[in-house]
Structures are given as structure tokens and as C-alpha cells.
Scaffold this motif. Structure first.
Motif, PDB file in Angstrom:
ATOM      1  N   TRP A  38     -13.999 -97.481  94.188  1.00  0.00           N
ATOM      2  CA  TRP A  38     -13.429 -98.533  93.342  1.00  0.00           C
ATOM      3  C   TRP A  38     -12.728 -97.943  92.120  1.00  0.00           C
ATOM      4  N   THR A  39     -13.339 -96.916  91.543  1.00  0.00           N
ATOM      5  CA  THR A  39     -12.735 -96.275  90.372  1.00  0.00           C
ATOM      6  C   THR A  39     -11.412 -95.623  90.756  1.00  0.00           C
ATOM      7  N   GLY A  40     -11.380 -94.984  91.898  1.00  0.00           N
ATOM      8  CA  GLY A  40     -10.132 -94.386  92.380  1.00  0.00           C
ATOM      9  C   GLY A  40      -9.046 -95.422  92.593  1.00  0.00           C
ATOM     10  N   ARG A  41      -9.423 -96.549  93.183  1.00  0.00           N
ATOM     11  CA  ARG A  41      -8.436 -97.636  93.379  1.00  0.00           C
ATOM     12  C   ARG A  41      -7.950 -98.172  92.041  1.00  0.00           C
ATOM     13  N   ALA A  42      -8.852 -98.266  91.064  1.00  0.00           N
ATOM     14  CA  ALA A  42      -8.471 -98.777  89.741  1.00  0.00           C
ATOM     15  C   ALA A  42      -7.534 -97.801  89.040  1.00  0.00           C
ATOM     16  N   LEU A  43      -7.770 -96.515  89.207  1.00  0.00           N
ATOM     17  CA  LEU A  43      -6.916 -95.511  88.558  1.00  0.00           C
ATOM     18  C   LEU A  43      -5.491 -95.516  89.121  1.00  0.00           C
ATOM     19  N   THR A  44      -5.336 -95.923  90.361  1.00  0.00           N
ATOM     20  CA  THR A  44      -3.995 -96.014  90.953  1.00  0.00           C
ATOM     21  C   THR A  44      -3.328 -97.335  90.617  1.00  0.00           C
ATOM     22  N   GLY A  45      -4.064 -98.231  89.966  1.00  0.00           N
ATOM     23  CA  GLY A  45      -3.505 -99.512  89.562  1.00  0.00           C
ATOM     24  C   GLY A  45      -3.544-100.577  90.640  1.00  0.00           C
ATOM     25  N   ASP A  46      -4.276-100.319  91.734  1.00  0.00           N
ATOM     26  CA  ASP A  46      -4.342-101.272  92.844  1.00  0.00           C
ATOM     27  C   ASP A  46      -5.265-102.458  92.578  1.00  0.00           C
ATOM     28  N   GLY A  48      -7.580-104.864  89.598  1.00  0.00           N
ATOM     29  CA  GLY A  48      -7.694-105.254  88.192  1.00  0.00           C
ATOM     30  C   GLY A  48      -9.096-105.017  87.663  1.00  0.00           C
ATOM     31  N   ALA A  49      -9.287-105.375  86.403  1.00  0.00           N
ATOM     32  CA  ALA A  49     -10.556-105.156  85.724  1.00  0.00           C
ATOM     33  C   ALA A  49     -11.697-105.957  86.356  1.00  0.00           C
ATOM     34  N   GLY A  50     -11.412-107.181  86.799  1.00  0.00           N
ATOM     35  CA  GLY A  50     -12.455-108.024  87.397  1.00  0.00           C
ATOM     36  C   GLY A  50     -12.987-107.431  88.688  1.00  0.00           C
ATOM     37  N   LEU A  51     -12.094-106.997  89.568  1.00  0.00           N
ATOM     38  CA  LEU A  51     -12.534-106.382  90.823  1.00  0.00           C
ATOM     39  C   LEU A  51     -13.239-105.055  90.570  1.00  0.00           C
ATOM     40  N   LEU A  52     -12.741-104.287  89.621  1.00  0.00           N
ATOM     41  CA  LEU A  52     -13.386-103.016  89.288  1.00  0.00           C
ATOM     42  C   LEU A  52     -14.807-103.259  88.789  1.00  0.00           C
ATOM     43  N   THR A  53     -14.962-104.247  87.929  1.00  0.00           N
ATOM     44  CA  THR A  53     -16.291-104.575  87.403  1.00  0.00           C
ATOM     45  C   THR A  53     -17.229-104.981  88.542  1.00  0.00           C
TER      46      THR A  53
END
Length: 174
Positions: A38-46, A48-53
Motif C-alpha cells: 500500500w505504501t508503494g502504491r501511495a508513493l507512486t500516487g495511485d 489517496g490518503a483514505g485508501l492508504l490509511t
């Protein structure tokens, strides 16, 4: 299969101690992998904050749930492996393995017994041993085998598999 216990009943410590936590270890490792995905996906911008959380909190909650359930498991429950031989009526001998938390004096030499085979098919493994009053008599007591893993640890392994499947889905949809 019925027979008589031939010789002593040898009692040893169980291979997987009841206090061990393979399910907790597995779900923790799977949660770490899931959070990393999930962190990797968040770092690529794929995402948002809600899904990352959600991708971080849910795996951590699953680890916490398994850890709490493991800690709440009754202490002092120690399984042992009983090894003994049963002499069958035809004179042959059958080696028997039974993992149980039953009192050690529940089975002794020359006790007439009926063996309930385990589903695993491992040689000598039994699901239960019924101690009989006489070779064809009524059952005095039943000594039941304990599961290799506690339900809490089995649940941890299942949750680990689910987390790894979710991680694969996260990575494959990138």
C-alpha cells in the motif's frame, strides 16, 4: 482396531508447543508485506490518503486481534505426545502416536483399548483412544487428540493468506 497396550506409555513434549504462535507470526509478516504494498502504491500516487490509511490500519488491526486472542488463550495448557504400542488380537503390534492434554495416568500398560484412526493417514496417528473395561467391554474413558494448532493460530494463518491475496490484488492492479 482393538487391542491391549503393550509396554509403557512414553510421554514427551509436543513438537509445536501450545504457547507457540505460528499464526501470529504469519499474520504479522503478511501485514508487513501488505502495508509495504500500500505504501508503494501511495508513493507512486495511485492511491489517496483514505485508501492508504485503510491499507495500513486494517492489517494492523488483524495482527492486534490475533495477538489479543493468543494472549487470552488459557495458560498452562500443555500438550504432550504419547507414544505406545498396541498388541492387536492377531498378535501383531501397532505403534500409536497421540497428542493430548489428558492426565498422564489415563493410560497404562495392559489397558484394553480401541483406537479411532486419525484422518491424516500418518502411520500411528490416532484421533482418540478409548480405554475399555474389558477387551470387548464398555468404554471407561476416551482420550481425545488435541489439534496440532490452536484455533487462534489457525485463524492467524487464514488471515495471513487473505492478506497475501489482497496484497497480490493490490500489486496486480497497479
Amino acid at each position: 482396531m482393538s487391542g491391549v497396550v503393550a509396554g509403557q506409555v512414553r510421554v514427551t513434549a509436543a513438537t509445536v508447543p501450545s504457547g507457540s504462535a505460528p499464526g501470529l507470526v504469519a499474520v504479522s509478516a503478511a501485514a508487513l508485506i501488505c502495508v509495504a504494498a500500500w505504501t508503494g502504491r501511495a508513493l507512486t500516487g495511485d492511491v489517496g490518503a483514505g485508501l492508504l490509511t485503510a491499507g495500513i490500519v486494517i492489517p494492523l488491526l488483524l495482527v492486534a486481534a490475533v495477538a489479543v486472542a493468543h494472549r487470552r488463550r488459557p495458560a498452562g495448557v500443555a500438550d504432550a505426545v504419547w507414544e505406545f504400542t498396541v498388541r492387536i488380537a492377531d498378535g501383531s503390534k501397532a505403534p500409536v502416536l497421540l497428542r493430548t492434554d489428558a492426565p498422564r495416568g489415563s493410560l497404562g500398560p495392559r489397558d484394553p483399548v480401541r483406537l479411532i484412526p486419525a484422518r491424516s493417514g500418518r502411520r500411528g496417528a490416532v484421533q482418540a483412544v478409548e480405554v475399555l473395561a474389558a477387551p470387548d467391554g464398555p468404554v471407561l474413558r476416551r482420550i481425545t487428540a488435541s489439534p496440532t494448532l490452536s484455533p487462534v493460530q489457525l485463524a492467524g494463518l487464514v488471515l495471513a493468506a487473505i492478506l497475501l491475496a489482497a496484497t497480490a490484488a493490490i500489486l496486480l492492479t497497479a
